[in-house]
Write a protein that holds these residues in place. Structure first.
Motif, PDB file in Angstrom:
ATOM      1  N   UNK A 139      -0.042  32.234 -74.505  1.00 34.39           N
ATOM      2  CA  UNK A 139      -0.158  33.602 -75.429  1.00 34.39           C
ATOM      3  C   UNK A 139       0.470  34.826 -74.558  1.00 34.39           C
ATOM      4  N   UNK A 140       1.167  35.686 -75.342  1.00 34.03           N
ATOM      5  CA  UNK A 140       1.611  36.831 -74.551  1.00 34.03           C
ATOM      6  C   UNK A 140       0.796  38.066 -75.052  1.00 34.03           C
ATOM      7  N   UNK A 141      -0.070  38.816 -74.108  1.00 34.76           N
ATOM      8  CA  UNK A 141      -0.658  39.801 -74.205  1.00 34.76           C
ATOM      9  C   UNK A 141      -0.176  41.069 -73.659  1.00 34.76           C
ATOM     10  N   UNK A 142       0.334  42.141 -74.572  1.00 34.54           N
ATOM     11  CA  UNK A 142       0.930  43.126 -74.148  1.00 34.54           C
ATOM     12  C   UNK A 142       2.186  42.832 -73.320  1.00 34.54           C
ATOM     13  N   UNK A 178      -7.416  47.976 -77.111  1.00 34.30           N
ATOM     14  CA  UNK A 178      -6.785  47.036 -77.990  1.00 34.30           C
ATOM     15  C   UNK A 178      -5.442  46.560 -77.141  1.00 34.30           C
ATOM     16  N   UNK A 179      -4.828  45.383 -77.666  1.00 36.71           N
ATOM     17  CA  UNK A 179      -3.919  44.854 -76.925  1.00 36.71           C
ATOM     18  C   UNK A 179      -2.790  44.153 -78.163  1.00 36.71           C
ATOM     19  N   UNK A 180      -1.433  44.214 -77.628  1.00 33.89           N
ATOM     20  CA  UNK A 180      -0.557  43.270 -78.474  1.00 33.89           C
ATOM     21  C   UNK A 180      -0.963  41.867 -78.156  1.00 33.89           C
ATOM     22  N   UNK A 181      -0.642  41.058 -79.151  1.00 30.92           N
ATOM     23  CA  UNK A 181      -0.810  39.706 -79.181  1.00 30.92           C
ATOM     24  C   UNK A 181       0.433  38.950 -79.855  1.00 30.92           C
ATOM     25  N   UNK A 182       0.874  38.245 -79.128  1.00 33.92           N
ATOM     26  CA  UNK A 182       1.923  37.152 -79.684  1.00 33.92           C
ATOM     27  C   UNK A 182       1.855  35.906 -79.545  1.00 33.92           C
ATOM     28  N   UNK A 183       1.439  34.995 -80.580  1.00 37.70           N
ATOM     29  CA  UNK A 183       0.882  33.672 -80.309  1.00 37.70           C
ATOM     30  C   UNK A 183       2.125  32.717 -80.001  1.00 37.70           C
ATOM     31  N   UNK A 184       1.896  31.725 -79.700  1.00 35.77           N
ATOM     32  CA  UNK A 184       3.040  30.797 -79.413  1.00 35.77           C
ATOM     33  C   UNK A 184       3.849  30.490 -80.737  1.00 35.77           C
ATOM     34  N   UNK A 185       5.128  30.712 -80.791  1.00 35.40           N
ATOM     35  CA  UNK A 185       6.150  30.400 -81.894  1.00 35.40           C
ATOM     36  C   UNK A 185       6.002  28.992 -82.334  1.00 35.40           C
ATOM     37  N   UNK A 186       5.925  28.180 -81.181  1.00 34.27           N
ATOM     38  CA  UNK A 186       5.855  26.988 -81.585  1.00 34.27           C
ATOM     39  C   UNK A 186       5.038  26.425 -82.639  1.00 34.27           C
ATOM     40  N   UNK A 187       3.669  26.735 -81.965  1.00 33.11           N
ATOM     41  CA  UNK A 187       2.395  26.788 -82.784  1.00 33.11           C
ATOM     42  C   UNK A 187       2.654  27.232 -84.188  1.00 33.11           C
ATOM     43  N   UNK A 188       3.293  28.323 -84.474  1.00 35.26           N
ATOM     44  CA  UNK A 188       3.423  28.828 -85.761  1.00 35.26           C
ATOM     45  C   UNK A 188       4.325  28.117 -86.621  1.00 35.26           C
TER      46      UNK A 188
END
Length: 220
Positions: A139-142, A178-188
């Motif tokens: 996961x990407x956090x900020x 609060x932080x920016x979250x980018x989930x795994x693109x493969x999971x999406x």
């Protein structure tokens, strides 16, 4: 595309609103000398386009309404420190995980546990995004590529090593931030393929994309 490995931490030096676009200047960073107009750069996880290189340590980006609504940049202020990563060159070494710089949602830091030189932080996200976050996944956090330690309900945790604490803004987050979250693109993509509303065209075998039943037939 990015890897989630932060190259530098810069500082916002100017914010100018121009109608529905906000121009943000970021300074105190060596990567400015490596950028040019049109370059992509991840700013605390949000992919932005460089509109001007002011000097060897300052550059400007533009932020539109969608970015303000989706990321912590809506609260940007002069002096705010931000994580920076240039786009990955085609011939570059891939060391992190696939990060697009397209922030999915905001998370809230609900707990921080110090473990000597390392730290574990717990982040709550909107329930609809939890399905894309799995234990030992990425996961990407900020904008920082991290490994998920645990997932319970709508909260997940990640571990921070000394280098991450020292070299990124994650080391200064506090409970309630609060932080920016980018989930795994493969999971999406996988979730989309097996969703009940999948509109994929039929294959030669007559199958309309993947489904849980089809995956079981294939031995998954």
């Amino acid at each position: 595309m990015f890897t989630g490995l932060i190259e530098d931490v810069g500082k916002i030096t100017s914010i100018i609103a121009r109608g529905d676009v906000t121009v943000v200047e970021i300074g105190d960073t060596f990567i400015a000398s490596e950028l040019k107009r049109g370059s992509s750069v991840a700013v605390s996880g949000a992919c932005l386009t460089v509109v001007e290189v002011v000097s060897s340590n300052r550059f400007k980006v533009e932020i539109m309404e969608e970015t303000r609504n989706r990321t912590t940049l809506s609260k940007a202020r002069i002096g705010l420190r931000v994580n920076l990563e240039r786009a990955l060159p085609v011939q570059g070494r891939f060391d992190g995980h696939i990060v697009t710089g397209h922030v999915d949602t905001l998370g809230e830091v609900v707990d921080i546990v110090d473990k000597g030189r390392t730290r574990q932080i717990f982040i709550k996200v909107p329930s609809e995004w939890v399905k894309y976050i799995v234990e030992k996944g990425s996961v990407a956090v900020d904008g920082v590529s991290l490994t998920v330690i645990s997932v319970e309900g709508d909260t997940f945790s990640v571990g921070l090593i000394p280098t991450t604490l020292a070299d990124t803004t994650i080391g200064s987050v506090r409970k309630g931030d609060r932080v920016n979250i980018e989930c795994d693109i493969l999971a999406k993509y996988i979730a989309r393929l097996i969703s009940s509303d999948n509109k994929s065209p039929p294959s030669d075998e007559g199958s309309y994309g993947l489904s849980l039943e089809r995956l079981r037939e294939l031995g998954w």
